[in-house]
Motif scaffolding. Structure first.
Motif, PDB file in Angstrom:
ATOM      1  N   ALA A  16       0.829  -1.204   0.000  1.00  0.00           N
ATOM      2  CA  ALA A  16       0.000   0.000   0.000  1.00  0.00           C
ATOM      3  C   ALA A  16       0.869   1.262   0.000  1.00  0.00           C
ATOM      4  N   LYS A  17       1.933   1.246   0.818  1.00  0.00           N
ATOM      5  CA  LYS A  17       2.831   2.413   0.854  1.00  0.00           C
ATOM      6  C   LYS A  17       3.539   2.599  -0.486  1.00  0.00           C
ATOM      7  N   ALA A  18       3.952   1.488  -1.090  1.00  0.00           N
ATOM      8  CA  ALA A  18       4.638   1.571  -2.374  1.00  0.00           C
ATOM      9  C   ALA A  18       3.705   2.117  -3.457  1.00  0.00           C
ATOM     10  N   GLU A  19       2.463   1.616  -3.472  1.00  0.00           N
ATOM     11  CA  GLU A  19       1.501   2.095  -4.467  1.00  0.00           C
ATOM     12  C   GLU A  19       1.182   3.577  -4.258  1.00  0.00           C
ATOM     13  N   ALA A  20       1.067   3.979  -2.984  1.00  0.00           N
ATOM     14  CA  ALA A  20       0.796   5.392  -2.704  1.00  0.00           C
ATOM     15  C   ALA A  20       1.947   6.265  -3.178  1.00  0.00           C
ATOM     16  N   LEU A  21       3.177   5.759  -2.991  1.00  0.00           N
ATOM     17  CA  LEU A  21       4.349   6.518  -3.425  1.00  0.00           C
ATOM     18  C   LEU A  21       4.387   6.648  -4.951  1.00  0.00           C
ATOM     19  N   VAL A  22       4.092   5.550  -5.630  1.00  0.00           N
ATOM     20  CA  VAL A  22       4.076   5.570  -7.098  1.00  0.00           C
ATOM     21  C   VAL A  22       2.963   6.477  -7.613  1.00  0.00           C
ATOM     22  N   ASN A  23       1.798   6.424  -6.990  1.00  0.00           N
ATOM     23  CA  ASN A  23       0.676   7.276  -7.408  1.00  0.00           C
ATOM     24  C   ASN A  23       1.016   8.752  -7.221  1.00  0.00           C
ATOM     25  N   GLU A  24       1.652   9.038  -6.094  1.00  0.00           N
ATOM     26  CA  GLU A  24       2.052  10.433  -5.847  1.00  0.00           C
ATOM     27  C   GLU A  24       3.053  10.899  -6.905  1.00  0.00           C
ATOM     28  N   ALA A  25       3.999  10.002  -7.242  1.00  0.00           N
ATOM     29  CA  ALA A  25       4.982  10.352  -8.271  1.00  0.00           C
ATOM     30  C   ALA A  25       4.314  10.550  -9.627  1.00  0.00           C
ATOM     31  N   THR A  26       3.334   9.703  -9.913  1.00  0.00           N
ATOM     32  CA  THR A  26       2.625   9.811 -11.193  1.00  0.00           C
ATOM     33  C   THR A  26       1.858  11.126 -11.281  1.00  0.00           C
TER      34      THR A  26
ATOM     35  N   HIS B 120       2.543  13.852  -9.663  1.00  0.00           N
ATOM     36  CA  HIS B 120       3.531  14.934  -9.810  1.00  0.00           C
ATOM     37  C   HIS B 120       4.057  15.000 -11.244  1.00  0.00           C
ATOM     38  N   THR B 121       4.256  13.831 -11.845  1.00  0.00           N
ATOM     39  CA  THR B 121       4.730  13.776 -13.227  1.00  0.00           C
ATOM     40  C   THR B 121       3.714  14.414 -14.174  1.00  0.00           C
ATOM     41  N   ASN B 122       2.461  14.078 -13.976  1.00  0.00           N
ATOM     42  CA  ASN B 122       1.412  14.644 -14.845  1.00  0.00           C
ATOM     43  C   ASN B 122       1.340  16.161 -14.714  1.00  0.00           C
ATOM     44  N   GLU B 123       1.557  16.642 -13.497  1.00  0.00           N
ATOM     45  CA  GLU B 123       1.532  18.084 -13.302  1.00  0.00           C
ATOM     46  C   GLU B 123       2.686  18.760 -14.048  1.00  0.00           C
ATOM     47  N   LEU B 124       3.856  18.095 -14.030  1.00  0.00           N
ATOM     48  CA  LEU B 124       4.999  18.668 -14.731  1.00  0.00           C
ATOM     49  C   LEU B 124       4.807  18.642 -16.244  1.00  0.00           C
ATOM     50  N   ILE B 125       4.226  17.533 -16.699  1.00  0.00           N
ATOM     51  CA  ILE B 125       4.024  17.409 -18.147  1.00  0.00           C
ATOM     52  C   ILE B 125       3.056  18.471 -18.657  1.00  0.00           C
ATOM     53  N   ASN B 126       2.084  18.800 -17.834  1.00  0.00           N
ATOM     54  CA  ASN B 126       1.090  19.776 -18.255  1.00  0.00           C
ATOM     55  C   ASN B 126       1.671  21.180 -18.425  1.00  0.00           C
ATOM     56  N   GLU B 127       2.824  21.395 -17.892  1.00  0.00           N
ATOM     57  CA  GLU B 127       3.434  22.714 -18.050  1.00  0.00           C
ATOM     58  C   GLU B 127       4.300  22.699 -19.327  1.00  0.00           C
ATOM     59  N   HIS B 128       3.761  23.295 -20.371  1.00  0.00           N
ATOM     60  CA  HIS B 128       4.369  23.226 -21.699  1.00  0.00           C
ATOM     61  C   HIS B 128       5.763  23.855 -21.733  1.00  0.00           C
ATOM     62  N   GLU B 129       5.975  24.865 -20.953  1.00  0.00           N
ATOM     63  CA  GLU B 129       7.251  25.557 -21.042  1.00  0.00           C
ATOM     64  C   GLU B 129       8.416  24.708 -20.526  1.00  0.00           C
ATOM     65  N   ILE B 130       8.121  23.789 -19.636  1.00  0.00           N
ATOM     66  CA  ILE B 130       9.211  22.953 -19.095  1.00  0.00           C
ATOM     67  C   ILE B 130       8.952  21.482 -19.415  1.00  0.00           C
ATOM     68  N   MET B 131       8.478  21.279 -20.675  1.00  0.00           N
ATOM     69  CA  MET B 131       8.087  19.935 -21.087  1.00  0.00           C
ATOM     70  C   MET B 131       9.235  18.942 -20.966  1.00  0.00           C
ATOM     71  N   GLN B 132      10.391  19.287 -21.541  1.00  0.00           N
ATOM     72  CA  GLN B 132      11.508  18.355 -21.528  1.00  0.00           C
ATOM     73  C   GLN B 132      12.015  18.097 -20.108  1.00  0.00           C
ATOM     74  N   GLN B 133      12.115  19.204 -19.376  1.00  0.00           N
ATOM     75  CA  GLN B 133      12.573  19.066 -17.993  1.00  0.00           C
ATOM     76  C   GLN B 133      11.570  18.236 -17.174  1.00  0.00           C
ATOM     77  N   ALA B 134      10.310  18.448 -17.511  1.00  0.00           N
ATOM     78  CA  ALA B 134       9.270  17.710 -16.804  1.00  0.00           C
ATOM     79  C   ALA B 134       9.407  16.210 -17.042  1.00  0.00           C
TER      80      ALA B 134
ATOM     81  N   ASN C 155      10.643  11.056 -15.020  1.00  0.00           N
ATOM     82  CA  ASN C 155      11.297   9.744 -15.082  1.00  0.00           C
ATOM     83  C   ASN C 155      12.155   9.483 -13.839  1.00  0.00           C
ATOM     84  N   GLU C 156      12.841  10.539 -13.391  1.00  0.00           N
ATOM     85  CA  GLU C 156      13.681  10.396 -12.212  1.00  0.00           C
ATOM     86  C   GLU C 156      12.836  10.109 -10.962  1.00  0.00           C
TER      87      GLU C 156
END
Length: 208
Positions: A70-80, A82-96, A101-102
């Motif tokens: 459960a903790k591992a899944e929660a951690l992965v979901n949180e990372a996912t 956060h990743t989606n939020e970064l991807i949505n920002e077009h100006e920092i797409m590559q960095q996102a 990935n990191e």
């Protein structure tokens, strides 16, 4: 803190060590049957409870693993997220993407470490509980064997004593009523009766 079953085993061992030896023996002891029966009765009552307790510890392995998942899944979901939020920002797409990935990689590693540690901990607890239960059962088995052996020795000694006294009683009865004395007494009585009858006939003849 030791369990009640360990305390009972210690008490039984102390009781056996404190028993007096039988006369002329360095191995046989005198045991109070009521006291040893009371200790064994409580030991029989407590043993199933102890085993159930350690079985419960073993069963907790699944709970530990489920919590880790459960903790591992929660951690992965949180990372996912956060990743989606970064991807949505077009100006920092590559960095996102790179950061995403990191983050996912780190979350996956942490989740695997949590699972590995939880598995090791659960297996360690299971092995310790099984070993402890086996040690307790081994002590109980040894104690029961010693008690059975001591009881058999006392029973054999008691039967031997009864046989000895039975032989003494039979010997005394033979001394009181020897077969030769009975035969001799019977012959004397018969001779006396015949002698008495003969004397009576002579007396009658003299009177006539």
């Amino acid at each position: 803190m030791s369990s009640r079953i360990e305390q009972l085993i210690d008490e039984i061992e102390e009781y056996i060590d404190g028993c007096k030896y039988q006369p002329l023996s360095n191995t046989k002891i005198i045991v109070n049957k009521e006291e040893i029966d009371e200790l064994l009765r409580e030991l029989r009552m407590k043993t199933p409870d102890e085993i159930k307790r350690y079985q419960k510890i073993i069963s907790n392995k699944e709970a530990i693993l489920n919590d880790a998942r459960a903790k591992a899944e929660a951690l992965v979901n949180e990372a996912t997220i956060h990743t989606n939020e970064l991807i949505n920002e077009h100006e920092i797409m590559q960095q996102a993407y790179a950061q995403a990935n990191e983050v996912v990689k780190m979350a996956t590693q942490q989740a695997q470490e949590i699972l590995d540690n939880a598995t090791m901990e659960a297996n360690s607890m299971r092995m310790a509980a099984m070993q402890y239960t086996d040690d307790i059962l081994a002590n109980v088995e040894t104690l029961m064997s010693q008690t059975m052996r001591t009881t058999k020795e006392h029973y054999d000694s008691f039967i031997g004593t009864l046989n000895h006294y039975s032989d003494v009683v039979n010997a005394n009865r033979v001394e009181l009523n020897p077969p030769e004395a009975d035969e001799y007494l019977g012959e004397d009585i018969g001779d006396t009766a015949q002698s008495g009858n003969g004397g009576g006939e002579n007396l009658n003849l003299d009177l006539i």
